[in-house]
Design a protein around this motif. Sequence first.
Motif, PDB file in Angstrom:
ATOM      1  N   LYS A  93      48.109  39.286  36.943  1.00 51.93           N
ATOM      2  CA  LYS A  93      48.419  38.800  35.595  1.00 51.93           C
ATOM      3  C   LYS A  93      47.165  38.676  34.725  1.00 51.93           C
ATOM      4  O   LYS A  93      47.258  38.463  33.526  1.00 51.93           O
ATOM      5  N   THR A  94      45.995  38.766  35.363  1.00 46.24           N
ATOM      6  CA  THR A  94      44.750  38.514  34.658  1.00 46.24           C
ATOM      7  C   THR A  94      43.790  39.689  34.775  1.00 46.24           C
ATOM      8  O   THR A  94      43.923  40.541  35.653  1.00 46.24           O
ATOM      9  N   ALA A  95      42.819  39.719  33.894  1.00 46.08           N
ATOM     10  CA  ALA A  95      41.674  40.629  34.009  1.00 46.08           C
ATOM     11  C   ALA A  95      40.449  39.857  33.543  1.00 46.08           C
ATOM     12  O   ALA A  95      40.552  38.994  32.668  1.00 46.08           O
ATOM     13  N   MET A  96      39.305  40.169  34.130  1.00 48.35           N
ATOM     14  CA  MET A  96      38.102  39.402  33.824  1.00 48.35           C
ATOM     15  C   MET A  96      37.002  40.308  33.303  1.00 48.35           C
ATOM     16  O   MET A  96      36.791  41.414  33.811  1.00 48.35           O
ATOM     17  N   VAL A  97      36.305  39.827  32.292  1.00 48.56           N
ATOM     18  CA  VAL A  97      35.115  40.492  31.766  1.00 48.56           C
ATOM     19  C   VAL A  97      33.931  39.603  32.120  1.00 48.56           C
ATOM     20  O   VAL A  97      33.868  38.446  31.697  1.00 48.56           O
ATOM     21  N   PHE A  98      33.004  40.149  32.893  1.00 50.35           N
ATOM     22  CA  PHE A  98      31.902  39.365  33.451  1.00 50.35           C
ATOM     23  C   PHE A  98      30.661  39.439  32.557  1.00 50.35           C
ATOM     24  O   PHE A  98      30.430  40.426  31.869  1.00 50.35           O
ATOM     25  N   GLN A  99      29.844  38.406  32.626  1.00 44.33           N
ATOM     26  CA  GLN A  99      28.630  38.401  31.802  1.00 44.33           C
ATOM     27  C   GLN A  99      27.639  39.462  32.253  1.00 44.33           C
ATOM     28  O   GLN A  99      26.846  39.960  31.458  1.00 44.33           O
ATOM     29  N   SER A 100      27.691  39.862  33.544  1.00 49.49           N
ATOM     30  CA  SER A 100      26.741  40.858  34.054  1.00 49.49           C
ATOM     31  C   SER A 100      27.395  42.232  34.236  1.00 49.49           C
ATOM     32  O   SER A 100      26.930  43.045  35.033  1.00 49.49           O
ATOM     33  N   TYR A 101      28.513  42.457  33.531  1.00 51.38           N
ATOM     34  CA  TYR A 101      29.220  43.747  33.460  1.00 51.38           C
ATOM     35  C   TYR A 101      30.001  44.094  34.730  1.00 51.38           C
ATOM     36  O   TYR A 101      31.159  44.486  34.663  1.00 51.38           O
ATOM     37  N   ASN A 102      29.331  44.004  35.917  1.00 48.71           N
ATOM     38  CA  ASN A 102      29.988  44.297  37.205  1.00 48.71           C
ATOM     39  C   ASN A 102      30.615  45.693  37.255  1.00 48.71           C
ATOM     40  O   ASN A 102      31.717  45.869  37.770  1.00 48.71           O
TER      41      ASN A 102
END
Length: 250
Positions: A81-90
Amino acid sequence: MIQLSNIHKSFGKTEVLKGINMQVNKGDIISILGPSGSGKTTLLRCINFLEKANEGSIAIDDIALDVKHATKKDIVALRKKTAMVFQSYNLFQHKTVLQNITEGLVVVQKKSEKEAIEIAKTMLAKIGLEHKADAYPSALSGGQQQRVGIARALALNPEVILFDEPTSALDPELVGEVLDVIRKIAKEGITMIIVTHEMNFARDISNRIVFMDGGVVVEEGSPRDVFNNPKHDRTKQFLRRLTPEYTYEI
């Protein structure tokens, strides 16, 4: 749409989240503000079980989990249900931009390679990087890498996108291009929870501001209420340091 109830999280003897309650409605854009160490990122990671909370419940749409008793199957269903945008791009450094976006579509969502490529190209066009489809992350600027991270999240068609300080790793001149992409997708009605130190951006894009400190929600409300007429002294102190040009309405 999202309901967090009594979320607690400790690392060893250090209690980082101390009973967080939060409701997010469909289409909300919520910015979470607060000093370093206040628990903002930990809360975000607990929502999709990148960190497992010690206590509480998390509900997203029709999936409701007691964190203590959540099974692996429950967690996988909630993460979809979710997606994440990380501060270090990943990003995967050994994969092209296109492959970075198609990976989750093929492996997690079991889409065909052809369909995944079509979706990925559509998302790259949306963020203005269709010409970088065959490039590797090392050939991109930080801003471009973060935009790919956003495209990867969008491609999954999640119920909510979680942004963990998406501009904190960028040089100042690259921040604007990432914020512009987030503003663009915000107009599409996508639910977003954003941990950020960009005060002007948070005020402009959000329909609700949450201020955290010491592992608790100190104050929440509309951007106008929180920025112009904060109720709590801790909020006032925080905003004075970061936005000294603002005066509070009386």
